[in-house]
Design a protein around this motif. Structure first.
Motif, PDB file in Angstrom:
ATOM      1  N   LEU A  15       0.818  -1.309  -0.075  1.00  0.00           N
ATOM      2  CA  LEU A  15       0.101   0.035   0.052  1.00  0.00           C
ATOM      3  C   LEU A  15       0.819   1.404   0.002  1.00  0.00           C
ATOM      4  O   LEU A  15       1.829   1.423   0.873  1.00  0.00           O
ATOM      5  CB  LEU A  15      -0.805  -0.248   1.417  1.00  0.00           C
ATOM      6  N   MET A  16       0.702   2.010  -0.938  1.00  0.00           N
ATOM      7  CA  MET A  16       1.402   3.238  -1.026  1.00  0.00           C
ATOM      8  C   MET A  16       0.186   4.635  -0.926  1.00  0.00           C
ATOM      9  O   MET A  16      -0.775   4.311  -1.622  1.00  0.00           O
ATOM     10  CB  MET A  16       1.895   3.759  -2.512  1.00  0.00           C
ATOM     11  N   ARG A  17       0.513   5.530  -0.112  1.00  0.00           N
ATOM     12  CA  ARG A  17      -0.538   6.565   0.083  1.00  0.00           C
ATOM     13  C   ARG A  17      -0.401   7.610  -1.184  1.00  0.00           C
ATOM     14  O   ARG A  17       0.569   7.754  -1.415  1.00  0.00           O
ATOM     15  CB  ARG A  17      -0.136   7.318   1.238  1.00  0.00           C
ATOM     16  N   SER A  18      -1.443   7.445  -2.105  1.00  0.00           N
ATOM     17  CA  SER A  18      -1.510   8.373  -3.219  1.00  0.00           C
ATOM     18  C   SER A  18      -2.765   8.612  -3.497  1.00  0.00           C
ATOM     19  O   SER A  18      -3.692   8.052  -2.872  1.00  0.00           O
ATOM     20  CB  SER A  18      -0.954   7.116  -4.444  1.00  0.00           C
ATOM     21  N   PRO A  19      -3.117   9.390  -4.600  1.00  0.00           N
ATOM     22  CA  PRO A  19      -4.365   9.653  -4.778  1.00  0.00           C
ATOM     23  C   PRO A  19      -5.244   8.722  -4.804  1.00  0.00           C
ATOM     24  O   PRO A  19      -6.487   8.517  -4.674  1.00  0.00           O
ATOM     25  CB  PRO A  19      -4.473  10.541  -6.372  1.00  0.00           C
TER      26      PRO A  19
ATOM     27  N   ARG B  24      -4.429   3.745  11.338  1.00  0.00           N
ATOM     28  CA  ARG B  24      -3.480   2.739  12.349  1.00  0.00           C
ATOM     29  C   ARG B  24      -3.803   1.398  12.003  1.00  0.00           C
ATOM     30  O   ARG B  24      -2.766   0.537  11.971  1.00  0.00           O
ATOM     31  CB  ARG B  24      -4.253   3.036  13.649  1.00  0.00           C
ATOM     32  N   GLN B  25      -4.874   1.133  11.434  1.00  0.00           N
ATOM     33  CA  GLN B  25      -5.013  -0.384  10.896  1.00  0.00           C
ATOM     34  C   GLN B  25      -4.285  -0.748   9.803  1.00  0.00           C
ATOM     35  O   GLN B  25      -3.571  -1.793   9.614  1.00  0.00           O
ATOM     36  CB  GLN B  25      -6.700  -0.720  10.628  1.00  0.00           C
ATOM     37  N   LEU B  26      -4.304   0.060   8.877  1.00  0.00           N
ATOM     38  CA  LEU B  26      -3.418   0.070   7.871  1.00  0.00           C
ATOM     39  C   LEU B  26      -1.980  -0.017   8.425  1.00  0.00           C
ATOM     40  O   LEU B  26      -1.218  -1.064   7.527  1.00  0.00           O
ATOM     41  CB  LEU B  26      -3.538   1.115   6.719  1.00  0.00           C
ATOM     42  N   GLU B  27      -1.300   0.779   8.870  1.00  0.00           N
ATOM     43  CA  GLU B  27      -0.020   0.531   9.604  1.00  0.00           C
ATOM     44  C   GLU B  27       0.271  -0.558   9.930  1.00  0.00           C
ATOM     45  O   GLU B  27       1.191  -1.477   9.807  1.00  0.00           O
ATOM     46  CB  GLU B  27       0.188   1.778  10.396  1.00  0.00           C
ATOM     47  N   ALA B  28      -0.565  -1.353  11.023  1.00  0.00           N
ATOM     48  CA  ALA B  28      -0.481  -2.381  11.601  1.00  0.00           C
ATOM     49  C   ALA B  28      -0.275  -3.812  10.521  1.00  0.00           C
ATOM     50  O   ALA B  28       0.299  -4.743  10.903  1.00  0.00           O
ATOM     51  CB  ALA B  28      -1.650  -2.665  12.684  1.00  0.00           C
ATOM     52  N   GLN B  29      -0.600  -3.575   9.238  1.00  0.00           N
ATOM     53  CA  GLN B  29      -0.535  -4.803   8.496  1.00  0.00           C
ATOM     54  C   GLN B  29       1.022  -4.948   7.907  1.00  0.00           C
ATOM     55  O   GLN B  29       1.170  -5.788   7.490  1.00  0.00           O
ATOM     56  CB  GLN B  29      -1.501  -4.408   7.323  1.00  0.00           C
ATOM     57  N   TYR B  30       1.759  -4.043   8.305  1.00  0.00           N
ATOM     58  CA  TYR B  30       3.142  -3.865   7.697  1.00  0.00           C
ATOM     59  C   TYR B  30       3.938  -4.210   8.456  1.00  0.00           C
ATOM     60  O   TYR B  30       4.376  -3.520   9.539  1.00  0.00           O
ATOM     61  CB  TYR B  30       3.324  -2.771   7.024  1.00  0.00           C
ATOM     62  N   PRO B  31       5.103  -5.295   8.526  1.00  0.00           N
ATOM     63  CA  PRO B  31       6.056  -5.392   9.395  1.00  0.00           C
ATOM     64  C   PRO B  31       6.623  -4.416   9.884  1.00  0.00           C
ATOM     65  O   PRO B  31       7.337  -4.336  11.100  1.00  0.00           O
ATOM     66  CB  PRO B  31       6.828  -6.617   8.961  1.00  0.00           C
ATOM     67  N   LEU B  32       7.162  -3.596   8.894  1.00  0.00           N
ATOM     68  CA  LEU B  32       8.014  -2.340   9.244  1.00  0.00           C
ATOM     69  C   LEU B  32       7.082  -1.338   9.921  1.00  0.00           C
ATOM     70  O   LEU B  32       7.701  -0.293  10.339  1.00  0.00           O
ATOM     71  CB  LEU B  32       8.813  -1.815   8.238  1.00  0.00           C
ATOM     72  N   GLY B  33       5.926  -1.520  10.451  1.00  0.00           N
ATOM     73  CA  GLY B  33       5.277  -0.473  11.077  1.00  0.00           C
ATOM     74  C   GLY B  33       4.551   0.908  10.268  1.00  0.00           C
ATOM     75  O   GLY B  33       4.070   1.677  11.084  1.00  0.00           O
ATOM     76  N   ARG B  34       4.674   0.681   9.023  1.00  0.00           N
ATOM     77  CA  ARG B  34       4.043   2.080   8.395  1.00  0.00           C
ATOM     78  C   ARG B  34       3.714   1.393   6.954  1.00  0.00           C
ATOM     79  O   ARG B  34       4.109   0.489   6.242  1.00  0.00           O
ATOM     80  CB  ARG B  34       5.201   2.996   8.220  1.00  0.00           C
ATOM     81  N   TYR B  35       2.468   2.219   6.440  1.00  0.00           N
ATOM     82  CA  TYR B  35       2.281   1.914   5.113  1.00  0.00           C
ATOM     83  C   TYR B  35       3.493   2.553   4.332  1.00  0.00           C
ATOM     84  O   TYR B  35       4.405   3.395   4.598  1.00  0.00           O
ATOM     85  CB  TYR B  35       0.829   2.457   4.757  1.00  0.00           C
ATOM     86  N   GLY B  36       3.368   2.437   2.886  1.00  0.00           N
ATOM     87  CA  GLY B  36       4.452   2.931   1.941  1.00  0.00           C
ATOM     88  C   GLY B  36       3.984   4.230   1.342  1.00  0.00           C
ATOM     89  O   GLY B  36       2.816   4.767   1.349  1.00  0.00           O
TER      90      GLY B  36
END
Ligand SMILES: NC(=O)c1ccc[n+]([C@@H]2O[C@H](COP(=O)([O-])OP(=O)(O)OC[C@H]3O[C@@H](n4cnc5c(N)ncnc54)[C@H](OP(=O)(O)O)[C@@H]3O)[C@@H](O)[C@H]2O)c1
Length: 245
Positions: free
Chosen positions: A175-179, A192-204
């Motif tokens: 997931l990248m934050r984009s339009p 927060r839910q989206l961030e929690a899906q990523y082992p490195l702790g943040r979305y892209g």
């Protein structure tokens, strides 16, 4: 040549390549959507719909007219994100998804290798896949199918054209934050839910993926072809410990 030029990822790729002195052909279906003031004379904004064979051919012809040369690199950022479970995905949404993701990849890559072969020039192409092609992610059936086809296209073309020094690779972003995805971040809890899906702790961010694309397009990656590089904060590679509640 960068397609889908009005999109979030394409803009980030254009910025990174411009910073490295690339001349850019920015392909968009609607030139009015690009802020012309932010581009310089080393960049041509070209209107074409690369989801058809004739549209892709037109993009390449206009590139030669405007920049005086055929592209030596193709970055196909045109695409879409469709979140919809299979049983709710209407035929028109499926067709639109295949057109945006697979047809643009197929026809731009075809026009690109043709241009390279005609001129006997080396080249590099980077296609854009998605984590959804590599691991089962619910509610993404159409885009998962389209992107899996994009990955296979990249590998087969890499095999066909390696003897002509044409490299073909793909990136598979999480997931990248984009339009295209901004609507997913509508509340702090959703974020927060989206961030929690990523082992490195943040979305892209689009910049995370743009820098990988810029590197694959550069000579630093000149011994890499036929690869799909995940850029996904560990999403498809590692499984964090699940705790029972
Ligand atoms: N955002 C994510 O989380 C994410 C995750 C994984 C993969 N991806 C992939 O990354 C790429 C870029 O995504 P993004 O987030 O930058 O999306 P975006 O902001 O929506 O940009 C995609 C661009 O593709 C072009 N496009 C859309 N439909 C098209 C069609 N039918 N024919 C031709 N061009 C079309 C449009 O550009 P013009 O209107 O200028 O032509 C659009 O601005 C896409 O391939 C997407 O599938 C995104």
């Amino acid at each position: 040549m960068i397609t889908g030029a009005s999109g979030g990822l394409a803009r980030a790729v254009a910025k990174q390549l411009a910073d490295h002195d690339w001349r850019l052909a920015l392909i968009t279906r609607y030139a009015g959507k690009l802020d012309i003031g932010s581009y310089d004379e080393r960049q041509a904004i070209i209107e074409a719909d690369v989801s058809t064979s004739s549209g892709a051919a037109s993009a390449f012809e206009q590139c030669v007219d405007r920049l005086g040369q055929a592209p030596t690199a193709l970055i196909n950022c045109a695409g879409s994100v469709l979140m919809s479970p299979l049983h709710r995905t209407r035929e028109k949404h499926y067709r639109k998804c295949m057109q945006a993701n697979l047809d643009t990849s197929f026809f731009t890559l075809s026009a690109f290798v043709n241009a390279c072969l005609e001129r006997k020039q080396a080249g590099v192409a980077v296609l854009v896949s998605s984590v959804t092609a590599r691991i089962g992610v619910g509610n993404h059936e159409a885009v998962a199918a389209a992107k899996a086809a994009v990955e296979s296209l990249a590998r087969s073309a890499a095999a066909t054209y390696s003897k002509h020094q044409i490299r073909v690779n793909a990136v598979a972003p999480g997931l990248m934050r984009s339009p295209a995805t901004e609507w997913l971040f509508s509340t702090a809890n959703n974020t927060r839910q989206l961030e929690a899906q990523y082992p490195l702790g943040r979305y892209g961010n689009v910049e995370d993926v743009a820098s990988t694309i810029a590197w694959l397009a550069s000579d630093e990656a000149n011994w890499i072809t036929g690869q799909v590089l995940p850029v996904d904060g560990g999403f498809t590679a590692v499984r964090p410990l699940q705790r029972a509640v």
